[in-house]
Design a protein around this motif. Structure first.
Motif, PDB file in Angstrom:
ATOM      1  N   LEU A  82      -0.544  35.884 -27.507  1.00 24.74           N
ATOM      2  CA  LEU A  82       0.107  37.175 -27.319  1.00 24.74           C
ATOM      3  C   LEU A  82       1.603  36.907 -27.319  1.00 24.74           C
ATOM      4  O   LEU A  82       2.115  36.194 -26.448  1.00 24.74           O
ATOM      5  CB  LEU A  82      -0.311  37.817 -25.995  1.00 24.74           C
ATOM      6  CG  LEU A  82       0.444  39.096 -25.597  1.00 24.74           C
ATOM      7  CD1 LEU A  82       0.237  40.206 -26.630  1.00 24.74           C
ATOM      8  CD2 LEU A  82      -0.011  39.555 -24.214  1.00 24.74           C
ATOM      9  N   VAL A 105      -6.313  36.129 -22.478  1.00 25.95           N
ATOM     10  CA  VAL A 105      -5.711  35.569 -23.687  1.00 25.95           C
ATOM     11  C   VAL A 105      -6.122  34.112 -23.764  1.00 25.95           C
ATOM     12  O   VAL A 105      -5.899  33.347 -22.818  1.00 25.95           O
ATOM     13  CB  VAL A 105      -4.162  35.689 -23.652  1.00 25.95           C
ATOM     14  CG1 VAL A 105      -3.554  35.080 -24.909  1.00 25.95           C
ATOM     15  CG2 VAL A 105      -3.741  37.141 -23.505  1.00 25.95           C
ATOM     16  N   ASN A 165      -1.512  30.962 -25.693  1.00 23.73           N
ATOM     17  CA  ASN A 165      -0.267  31.171 -24.964  1.00 23.73           C
ATOM     18  C   ASN A 165       0.145  32.636 -24.939  1.00 23.73           C
ATOM     19  O   ASN A 165      -0.179  33.399 -25.848  1.00 23.73           O
ATOM     20  CB  ASN A 165       0.868  30.370 -25.614  1.00 23.73           C
ATOM     21  CG  ASN A 165       0.617  28.888 -25.583  1.00 23.73           C
ATOM     22  OD1 ASN A 165      -0.063  28.374 -24.705  1.00 23.73           O
ATOM     23  ND2 ASN A 165       1.160  28.180 -26.559  1.00 23.73           N
ATOM     24  N   VAL A 166       0.920  32.975 -23.901  1.00 24.57           N
ATOM     25  CA  VAL A 166       1.578  34.277 -23.803  1.00 24.57           C
ATOM     26  C   VAL A 166       3.068  33.987 -23.748  1.00 24.57           C
ATOM     27  O   VAL A 166       3.523  33.207 -22.912  1.00 24.57           O
ATOM     28  CB  VAL A 166       1.125  35.061 -22.558  1.00 24.57           C
ATOM     29  CG1 VAL A 166       1.932  36.344 -22.404  1.00 24.57           C
ATOM     30  CG2 VAL A 166      -0.363  35.367 -22.625  1.00 24.57           C
ATOM     31  N   SER A 167       3.833  34.602 -24.649  1.00 28.51           N
ATOM     32  CA  SER A 167       5.259  34.305 -24.747  1.00 28.51           C
ATOM     33  C   SER A 167       6.090  35.584 -24.754  1.00 28.51           C
ATOM     34  O   SER A 167       5.808  36.503 -25.515  1.00 28.51           O
ATOM     35  CB  SER A 167       5.546  33.511 -26.027  1.00 28.51           C
ATOM     36  OG  SER A 167       6.917  33.272 -26.168  1.00 28.51           O
ATOM     37  N   LEU A 224       0.607  41.867 -14.897  1.00 23.73           N
ATOM     38  CA  LEU A 224      -0.416  40.933 -15.373  1.00 23.73           C
ATOM     39  C   LEU A 224      -1.444  40.675 -14.267  1.00 23.73           C
ATOM     40  O   LEU A 224      -1.960  39.573 -14.140  1.00 23.73           O
ATOM     41  CB  LEU A 224       0.243  39.607 -15.790  1.00 23.73           C
ATOM     42  CG  LEU A 224       1.301  39.672 -16.894  1.00 23.73           C
ATOM     43  CD1 LEU A 224       1.987  38.328 -17.058  1.00 23.73           C
ATOM     44  CD2 LEU A 224       0.687  40.116 -18.201  1.00 23.73           C
ATOM     45  N   ILE A 267      -4.960  33.567 -18.643  1.00 24.15           N
ATOM     46  CA  ILE A 267      -4.201  33.023 -19.762  1.00 24.15           C
ATOM     47  C   ILE A 267      -4.642  31.582 -19.968  1.00 24.15           C
ATOM     48  O   ILE A 267      -4.447  30.745 -19.083  1.00 24.15           O
ATOM     49  CB  ILE A 267      -2.684  33.115 -19.496  1.00 24.15           C
ATOM     50  CG1 ILE A 267      -2.287  34.591 -19.314  1.00 24.15           C
ATOM     51  CG2 ILE A 267      -1.891  32.475 -20.634  1.00 24.15           C
ATOM     52  CD1 ILE A 267      -0.882  34.812 -18.817  1.00 24.15           C
ATOM     53  N   LEU A 302       2.263  30.408 -20.024  1.00 26.09           N
ATOM     54  CA  LEU A 302       3.009  31.653 -19.931  1.00 26.09           C
ATOM     55  C   LEU A 302       4.471  31.277 -20.068  1.00 26.09           C
ATOM     56  O   LEU A 302       5.003  30.521 -19.261  1.00 26.09           O
ATOM     57  CB  LEU A 302       2.762  32.339 -18.590  1.00 26.09           C
ATOM     58  CG  LEU A 302       3.609  33.577 -18.275  1.00 26.09           C
ATOM     59  CD1 LEU A 302       3.370  34.680 -19.308  1.00 26.09           C
ATOM     60  CD2 LEU A 302       3.299  34.078 -16.874  1.00 26.09           C
TER      61      LEU A 302
END
Length: 158
Positions: free
Chosen positions: A77, A99, A102-104, A116, A121, A125
């Motif tokens: 994401l 997810v 990774n979440v960026s 969140l 994740i 993050l």
């Protein structure tokens, strides 16, 4: 839906885009898209299953809430060079989202809060040069707290 859902560069809309509960076999691509629904949902992808990544990048703009509650994203994401504003409330609502990668958040602006709560994740993050700006509440003359709320978010190292 087979393949990608592509709301790229030339995509502009007023009102809510609904992908509520959608099953997308590819990626959700919102590169440079502009979604306008001030004070409401700009994008509702609550409960969506996105097999590949979700990309809100390269000038993506949303006026209103980007909602990913309970969404399941099979890869990454990315909010990179993205600008989301809902100054009186939540800008990104992603509680109970899962997810795999990774979440960026990088090189962007969020005017409003990022939620969140209970998110899972699988990768990392990343928060890099993303600005959170407090908005003005319509109900009072004071400023609203602009924050990232990740209570009980689960970060699993890969």
């Amino acid at each position: 839906m087979q393949g990608d859902v592509d709301f790229a560069d030339a995509f502009r809309t007023q009102g809510m885009v609904s992908l509520f509960g959608a099953r997308i076999d590819g990626a959700l691509i919102c590169i440079g898209a502009q979604l306008e629904n001030p004070g409401g949902l700009a994008l509702n992808a609550d409960g969506a299953t996105i097999k590949r990544g979700a990309f809100f990048t390269r000038g993506f703009r949303a006026e209103g809430v980007v909602a990913l509650d309970g969404a399941n994203i099979g890869s990454v994401l990315l909010f990179e060079d993205a600008h989301v504003e809902n100054p009186t409330s939540i800008a990104l609502q992603a509680s109970k989202m899962a997810v795999q990668g990774n979440v960026s958040f990088s090189n962007g602006t969020f005017k409003g809060s990022i939620w969140l709560l209970g998110a899972k994740i699988g990768g990392s993050l990343r928060l890099s040069t993303t600005m959170l700006r407090a908005g003005r509440s319509q109900a009072s003359s004071g400023s609203m707290d602009s924050s990232i709320t990740a209570l009980a978010a689960i970060l699993s190292p890969t």
